[in-house]
Enzyme design. Structure first.
Site, mmCIF file in Angstrom:
data_model
loop_
_atom_site.group_PDB
_atom_site.id
_atom_site.type_symbol
_atom_site.label_atom_id
_atom_site.label_comp_id
_atom_site.label_asym_id
_atom_site.label_seq_id
_atom_site.Cartn_x
_atom_site.Cartn_y
_atom_site.Cartn_z
ATOM 1 N N ASP A 30 0.887 -1.062 0.040
ATOM 2 C CA ASP A 30 -0.113 0.012 0.163
ATOM 3 C C ASP A 30 0.792 1.217 0.077
ATOM 4 O O ASP A 30 1.968 1.354 0.835
ATOM 5 C CB ASP A 30 -0.969 -0.007 1.189
ATOM 6 C CG ASP A 30 -2.037 0.875 1.023
ATOM 7 O OD1 ASP A 30 -3.124 0.546 0.789
ATOM 8 O OD2 ASP A 30 -1.872 2.382 1.034
ATOM 9 N N ILE A 31 0.465 2.254 -0.749
ATOM 10 C CA ILE A 31 1.291 3.496 -0.888
ATOM 11 C C ILE A 31 1.270 4.277 0.282
ATOM 12 O O ILE A 31 2.081 5.163 0.609
ATOM 13 C CB ILE A 31 0.866 4.369 -2.092
ATOM 14 C CG1 ILE A 31 1.773 5.099 -2.870
ATOM 15 C CG2 ILE A 31 -0.391 5.005 -1.784
ATOM 16 C CD1 ILE A 31 1.424 5.774 -4.011
ATOM 17 N N ASN A 87 -12.778 -3.151 2.679
ATOM 18 C CA ASN A 87 -13.721 -1.912 2.657
ATOM 19 C C ASN A 87 -14.725 -2.078 1.521
ATOM 20 O O ASN A 87 -14.030 -2.432 0.415
ATOM 21 C CB ASN A 87 -12.699 -0.769 2.783
ATOM 22 C CG ASN A 87 -11.955 -0.729 3.932
ATOM 23 O OD1 ASN A 87 -12.359 -1.088 5.202
ATOM 24 N ND2 ASN A 87 -10.655 -0.002 3.950
ATOM 25 N N GLY A 93 -15.724 2.950 3.484
ATOM 26 C CA GLY A 93 -14.419 3.553 3.314
ATOM 27 C C GLY A 93 -13.585 3.098 2.081
ATOM 28 O O GLY A 93 -12.411 3.210 2.247
ATOM 29 N N GLN A 94 -14.358 2.374 1.184
ATOM 30 C CA GLN A 94 -14.004 1.974 -0.159
ATOM 31 C C GLN A 94 -13.500 3.137 -1.118
ATOM 32 O O GLN A 94 -14.441 3.857 -1.569
ATOM 33 C CB GLN A 94 -14.775 0.879 -0.901
ATOM 34 C CG GLN A 94 -13.936 0.580 -2.181
ATOM 35 C CD GLN A 94 -14.859 -0.588 -2.911
ATOM 36 O OE1 GLN A 94 -15.811 -0.853 -2.428
ATOM 37 N NE2 GLN A 94 -14.337 -0.903 -3.886
ATOM 38 N N HIS A 100 -10.327 -5.222 -3.305
ATOM 39 C CA HIS A 100 -8.939 -5.275 -3.069
ATOM 40 C C HIS A 100 -8.975 -5.832 -1.181
ATOM 41 O O HIS A 100 -9.931 -5.437 -0.700
ATOM 42 C CB HIS A 100 -8.106 -4.344 -2.923
ATOM 43 C CG HIS A 100 -8.738 -2.920 -2.499
ATOM 44 N ND1 HIS A 100 -9.820 -2.136 -3.099
ATOM 45 C CD2 HIS A 100 -8.553 -2.019 -1.173
ATOM 46 C CE1 HIS A 100 -10.091 -1.071 -2.406
ATOM 47 N NE2 HIS A 100 -9.537 -0.936 -1.382
ATOM 48 N N HIS A 102 -6.999 -5.831 2.209
ATOM 49 C CA HIS A 102 -5.857 -5.294 2.844
ATOM 50 C C HIS A 102 -5.173 -6.510 3.855
ATOM 51 O O HIS A 102 -6.178 -6.991 4.673
ATOM 52 C CB HIS A 102 -6.385 -4.085 3.888
ATOM 53 C CG HIS A 102 -6.843 -2.774 3.046
ATOM 54 N ND1 HIS A 102 -6.157 -1.608 3.139
ATOM 55 C CD2 HIS A 102 -8.079 -2.626 2.629
ATOM 56 C CE1 HIS A 102 -6.959 -0.980 2.328
ATOM 57 N NE2 HIS A 102 -8.032 -1.425 1.865
HETATM 58 P P1 AMP Z 1 -9.687 1.543 0.260
HETATM 59 O O1 AMP Z 1 -9.719 2.821 0.998
HETATM 60 O O2 AMP Z 1 -10.158 0.393 1.260
HETATM 61 O O3 AMP Z 1 -10.293 1.477 -1.093
HETATM 62 O O4 AMP Z 1 -8.262 1.403 -0.114
HETATM 63 C C1 AMP Z 1 -7.458 1.822 -1.149
HETATM 64 C C2 AMP Z 1 -5.958 1.785 -0.522
HETATM 65 O O5 AMP Z 1 -5.227 1.996 -1.800
HETATM 66 C C3 AMP Z 1 -5.680 2.714 0.347
HETATM 67 O O6 AMP Z 1 -5.053 2.304 1.364
HETATM 68 C C4 AMP Z 1 -4.405 3.650 -0.837
HETATM 69 O O7 AMP Z 1 -3.681 3.873 0.260
HETATM 70 C C5 AMP Z 1 -4.233 2.633 -1.678
HETATM 71 N N1 AMP Z 1 -3.730 3.167 -3.119
HETATM 72 C C6 AMP Z 1 -4.118 3.989 -3.617
HETATM 73 N N2 AMP Z 1 -3.246 4.167 -4.652
HETATM 74 C C7 AMP Z 1 -2.316 3.352 -4.538
HETATM 75 C C8 AMP Z 1 -1.273 3.053 -5.463
HETATM 76 N N3 AMP Z 1 -0.958 3.622 -6.516
HETATM 77 N N4 AMP Z 1 -0.415 2.018 -5.035
HETATM 78 C C9 AMP Z 1 -0.714 1.535 -3.654
HETATM 79 N N5 AMP Z 1 -1.612 1.660 -3.081
HETATM 80 C C10 AMP Z 1 -2.403 2.590 -3.558
#
Ligand code: AMP
Ligand code: ZN
Length: 114
Positions: A30-31, A87, A93-94, A100, A102
């Protein structure tokens, strides 16, 4: 899907730190990590959310769980414990509309989540 950030990672159009990849599933860091270990495990097929899992594509869940188990072992959190979170939707919180999971670990996680 064209405007999906995770599809772009799958297609190597944008970089990510990839932890695992096969023909159906990819996992990357995760970024914006919320724990010492914070990986995202996703199907390569664009599925918008867990609400789109059905009889036809449900086998993917088994693959994702297998990848999560292996990554938990590799990161030495299989015995200590971890959290696998999906999420879903706005109130859930998606923020990325590509299913995906986590995988969070490496610290004590609090409950309930915010
Ligand atoms: P959610 O809020 O459950 O939809 O999670 C989306 C997740 O994607 C968040 O934790 C972000 O930090 C992560 N995210 C968004 N863009 C990227 C990216 N380019 N590379 C890695 N993680 C990302
Ligand atoms: Zn996508």
């Amino acid at each position: 899907m064209m405007d999906c950030v995770f599809c772009k990672i799958i297609n190597k159009e944008i970089p990510a730190k990839i932890a695992y990849e096969d023909d159906q599933v990819i996992a990357f860091h995760d970024i914006n990590p919320q724990a010492p270990i914070h990986l995202l495990i996703i199907p390569k097929k664009h599925i918008a959310s867990i609400m789109e899992i059905d009889e036809e594509n449900g086998g993917l869940l088994k693959e994702i769980v297998r990848v999560a188990q292996n990554l938990a072992k590799e990161n030495n959190i299989d015995k200590k414990g971890f959290r696998l979170v999906v999420n879903t939707g706005e109130e859930g919180g998606q923020t990325v509309q590509h299913l995906h999971f986590h995988l969070l670990g490496g610290r004590f996680l609090t409950w309930p989540p915010g």
